[in-house]
Design a protein around this motif. Structure first.
Motif, short mmCIF file in Angstrom:
data_model
loop_
_atom_site.label_atom_id
_atom_site.label_comp_id
_atom_site.label_asym_id
_atom_site.label_seq_id
_atom_site.Cartn_x
_atom_site.Cartn_y
_atom_site.Cartn_z
N TYR A 53 13.73 -0.75 6.39
CA TYR A 53 13.25 -1.74 7.54
C TYR A 53 12.15 -2.73 7.20
O TYR A 53 11.62 -2.19 5.98
N ILE A 54 12.21 -3.80 7.72
CA ILE A 54 11.16 -4.75 7.46
C ILE A 54 10.24 -4.98 8.71
O ILE A 54 10.93 -5.17 9.46
N ALA A 55 8.96 -4.46 8.42
CA ALA A 55 8.11 -4.77 9.71
C ALA A 55 7.29 -6.14 9.46
O ALA A 55 6.71 -6.26 8.41
N LEU A 56 7.02 -7.10 10.39
CA LEU A 56 6.05 -8.12 10.43
C LEU A 56 5.15 -7.89 11.37
O LEU A 56 5.58 -7.68 12.74
N GLN A 57 4.00 -8.22 11.21
CA GLN A 57 2.81 -8.25 12.16
C GLN A 57 2.39 -9.51 12.65
O GLN A 57 2.18 -10.44 11.60
N ASP A 58 2.47 -9.93 13.58
CA ASP A 58 2.20 -11.39 14.23
C ASP A 58 0.63 -11.24 14.02
O ASP A 58 -0.19 -10.64 14.58
N THR A 59 0.18 -12.42 13.26
CA THR A 59 -1.26 -12.63 13.14
C THR A 59 -2.03 -12.84 14.46
O THR A 59 -3.22 -12.54 14.39
N THR A 60 -1.49 -13.33 15.16
CA THR A 60 -2.21 -13.85 16.32
C THR A 60 -2.56 -12.69 17.37
O THR A 60 -3.59 -12.34 17.87
N SER A 61 -1.14 -11.97 17.59
CA SER A 61 -1.23 -10.80 18.64
C SER A 61 -1.19 -9.55 18.11
O SER A 61 -1.74 -8.80 19.01
N GLY A 62 -1.09 -9.68 16.79
CA GLY A 62 -1.12 -8.14 16.12
C GLY A 62 0.03 -7.42 16.34
O GLY A 62 0.21 -6.20 16.05
N VAL A 63 1.13 -7.76 17.23
CA VAL A 63 2.18 -7.09 17.51
C VAL A 63 3.20 -6.88 16.27
O VAL A 63 3.32 -8.06 15.59
N LEU A 64 3.61 -5.65 16.16
CA LEU A 64 4.57 -5.48 15.23
C LEU A 64 5.95 -5.77 15.59
O LEU A 64 6.42 -5.54 16.73
N ARG A 65 6.85 -6.32 14.86
CA ARG A 65 8.25 -6.66 14.81
C ARG A 65 9.12 -6.29 13.85
O ARG A 65 8.54 -5.89 12.64
N PHE A 66 10.44 -5.86 13.96
CA PHE A 66 11.19 -5.36 13.07
C PHE A 66 12.47 -6.07 12.94
O PHE A 66 13.51 -5.82 13.49
N PRO A 67 12.37 -7.33 12.20
CA PRO A 67 13.54 -8.17 12.02
C PRO A 67 14.87 -7.46 11.18
O PRO A 67 15.67 -8.07 11.42
N TYR A 68 14.61 -6.71 10.36
CA TYR A 68 15.50 -6.03 9.91
C TYR A 68 15.41 -4.45 9.99
O TYR A 68 14.22 -3.95 9.55
N TRP A 69 16.38 -3.96 10.25
CA TRP A 69 16.46 -2.44 10.86
C TRP A 69 17.64 -1.77 10.26
O TRP A 69 18.84 -2.12 10.77
N VAL A 70 17.76 -0.89 9.35
CA VAL A 70 19.01 -0.25 9.00
C VAL A 70 18.57 1.30 8.67
O VAL A 70 17.57 1.74 7.97
N ASP A 71 18.82 2.14 9.83
CA ASP A 71 18.73 3.42 9.92
C ASP A 71 19.73 4.33 10.28
O ASP A 71 20.68 3.97 11.61
N GLU A 72 20.15 5.36 9.70
CA GLU A 72 21.08 6.42 10.28
C GLU A 72 20.92 7.11 11.18
O GLU A 72 21.83 7.90 12.24
#
Length: 133
Positions: A53-72
């Protein structure tokens, strides 16, 4: 003919080639989903990577988002504020992490990270840095 493990030099060349290919993919991708799939494919050539997975953290809010997720095992998490998972540990330290079960147990015991989702045999996290951040 027997196949031998790659030498350190061969492994370094493989990693350098993969880094170059990822760089090329950033220029060639038409959108982020295409780029993320390309990165997953390149990493899968280097090591088993069924789950990525790829996690991105919003620099303003600090919120983590997961725009790419492949998990069994686990569904993608909803966007959330950072907690004490391994992803957040990598973000806090800014350093790559190979978390074997022993390393993860040590981090948990010290209060640095807690288990989120299904346990994994090994967990690898690498911070993606841009402009020194």
């Amino acid at each position: 003919m027997s196949r031998r493990d790659p030498t350190e030099r061969e492994r370094a060349q493989q990693l350098q080639a993969a880094t170059y290919r990822i760089s090329e993919a950033t220029n060639a991708a038409e959108d982020l989903p295409q780029l993320f799939r390309a990165i997953h494919g390149i990493i899968s050539e280097l090591m088993p990577a069924k789950n990525l997975y790829i996690a991105l953290q919003d620099t303003t809010s600090g919120v983590l988002r997961f725009p790419y997720w492949v998990d069994e095992h686990d569904p993608p998490p909803t966007p959330h504020r950072p907690s004490r998972g391994l992803t957040e540990y990598v973000l806090r330290t800014g350093q790559p992490l190979l978390a074997t079960p022993e390393v993860h147990e040590d981090l948990s015991r010290r209060g640095e990270a807690e288990l989120v989702g299904a346990p994994s045999l090994d967990w690898i996290g690498v911070p993606l840095k841009a402009h020194g951040r």
